[in-house]
Design an enzyme around this catalytic site. Sequence first.
Site, PDB file in Angstrom:
ATOM      1  N   TYR A  30       0.835  -1.201   0.000  1.00 55.74           N
ATOM      2  CA  TYR A  30       0.000   0.000   0.000  1.00 55.74           C
ATOM      3  C   TYR A  30       0.869   1.249   0.000  1.00 55.74           C
ATOM      4  CZ  TYR A  30       0.846   1.024   4.948  1.00 55.74           C
ATOM      5  OH  TYR A  30       1.436   1.358   6.140  1.00 55.74           O
ATOM      6  N   ARG A  49       8.152   4.456  -4.749  1.00 56.30           N
ATOM      7  CA  ARG A  49       8.257   3.573  -3.573  1.00 56.30           C
ATOM      8  C   ARG A  49       7.269   2.407  -3.700  1.00 56.30           C
ATOM      9  NH1 ARG A  49       7.569   5.940   2.447  1.00 56.30           N
ATOM     10  NH2 ARG A  49       5.386   6.065   1.788  1.00 56.30           N
ATOM     11  N   ARG A  98      -7.012 -21.104  -0.942  1.00 58.81           N
ATOM     12  CA  ARG A  98      -6.046 -20.620   0.041  1.00 58.81           C
ATOM     13  C   ARG A  98      -4.781 -21.447  -0.057  1.00 58.81           C
ATOM     14  NH1 ARG A  98      -4.208 -21.334   5.061  1.00 58.81           N
ATOM     15  NH2 ARG A  98      -3.685 -19.470   6.268  1.00 58.81           N
ATOM     16  N   LYS A 145       6.525  -1.696   2.055  1.00 63.22           N
ATOM     17  CA  LYS A 145       5.289  -1.142   2.640  1.00 63.22           C
ATOM     18  C   LYS A 145       4.176  -2.183   2.474  1.00 63.22           C
ATOM     19  CE  LYS A 145       3.198   3.458   3.109  1.00 63.22           C
ATOM     20  NZ  LYS A 145       3.239   3.517   4.556  1.00 63.22           N
TER      21      LYS A 145
HETATM   22  N1  PMP Z   1       7.656   4.217   8.906  1.00 67.24           N
HETATM   23  C1  PMP Z   1       6.502   3.520   8.923  1.00 67.24           C
HETATM   24  C2  PMP Z   1       6.492   2.165   9.542  1.00 67.24           C
HETATM   25  C3  PMP Z   1       5.328   4.079   8.380  1.00 67.24           C
HETATM   26  O1  PMP Z   1       4.186   3.391   8.387  1.00 67.24           O
HETATM   27  C4  PMP Z   1       5.377   5.394   7.851  1.00 67.24           C
HETATM   28  C5  PMP Z   1       4.122   6.026   7.304  1.00 67.24           C
HETATM   29  N2  PMP Z   1       3.815   5.528   6.047  1.00 67.24           N
HETATM   30  C6  PMP Z   1       6.587   6.069   7.845  1.00 67.24           C
HETATM   31  C7  PMP Z   1       7.719   5.453   8.380  1.00 67.24           C
HETATM   32  C8  PMP Z   1       6.716   7.460   7.267  1.00 67.24           C
HETATM   33  O2  PMP Z   1       6.681   7.408   5.860  1.00 67.24           O
HETATM   34  P1  PMP Z   1       6.183   8.650   4.996  1.00 67.24           P
HETATM   35  O3  PMP Z   1       6.952   9.815   5.421  1.00 67.24           O
HETATM   36  O4  PMP Z   1       6.466   8.246   3.605  1.00 67.24           O
HETATM   37  O5  PMP Z   1       4.713   8.801   5.286  1.00 67.24           O
END
Ligand code: PMP
Length: 303
Positions: A30, A49, A98, A145
């Site tokens: 995400y 990203r 699954r 992410k």
């Molecule tokens: N670390 C984590 C684990 C996060 O979830 C986030 C928020 N997305 C960030 C850092 C900060 O990332 P950004 O500045 O891209 O929002």
Amino acid sequence: MLYLNGQFVNRQDATISALDRGVLFGDGIYEVIPVYSRKPFRLDEHLHRLDASLAAIGLPNPHSIEQWAALVLETIARQDFDDQSVYLHVTRGNAGERDFPFPADVAPTVMINSSRLVTPTPAQKAAGVKAISHGDFRWLRCDIKSLNLLPTVLLREAAKRAGCAEAVMFRDSWAFGLEAASNGAAQSAPQRYLSEGAASNIFVVKDGVLLAPPKSQLMLPGITYDLVIEIAEANQVPLEIRPISEAEVRSADELWMTSSTKEVLSIVMLDGEPVGDGKVGPMAQQLDTLYQAFKQQVMRGGD
Ligand code: PMP
């Protein structure tokens, strides 16, 4: 309206299969992109990203950067509010069963949603927030992410129960490839180092120097983290990017959390102890002023 698999639908009509691999395994990626006055902030960086996270889990990106940008702009245009938080979500789709390994010939699930952007109010910024600390019990690919957010759910719930806004995390030195500090004691506790916040990156200020942990697989490469470093460098703020020990965090003059929605937010209490003098520090104020000025430029023109 929300974008789901090729069309814009009403939120209440947006449904996915119970067998979607995002539901079963959290098998997806995400992104969250802040939008000010209908202008997405650092869109290209967020989309790159997303691409890197998808590549890291072997999920082919269903769209080019240009196609994503067009979809994001259309999603923004379809909302009736100006400041938005755009959420992108791609899963490995619904294989009808699954089974863990990647399925063949299954279309990914693609969703883009937008909600109102809530950033800290000036009063919240001026007061700062409280945080707990916690051992970082996540996996060793926190640069991805991933949709697997159960650790974040547990950490943020623990923070909330303690009346705090964030959990600041530490890992043992070995995870960073660092030797444990030797103080001569045979059985000394291993030194821990700062990784990041549950949903933010963490910066430290000590003796007028801004300290940031280096990017690694142990933290998300934050878009806000990059911008804070860019701003610091452009304004001759003394900066060191290096591993930060737990002891340095606990004796910091200032501690900040940064993220797309929290921007630059001071942590003034950690585990019930004041950080520095327990007030928002001068370097946080300086960086926040510069950050807000940068945002204004973006809102007036482009990124
Ligand atoms: N670390 C984590 C684990 C996060 O979830 C986030 C928020 N997305 C960030 C850092 C900060 O990332 P950004 O500045 O891209 O929002």
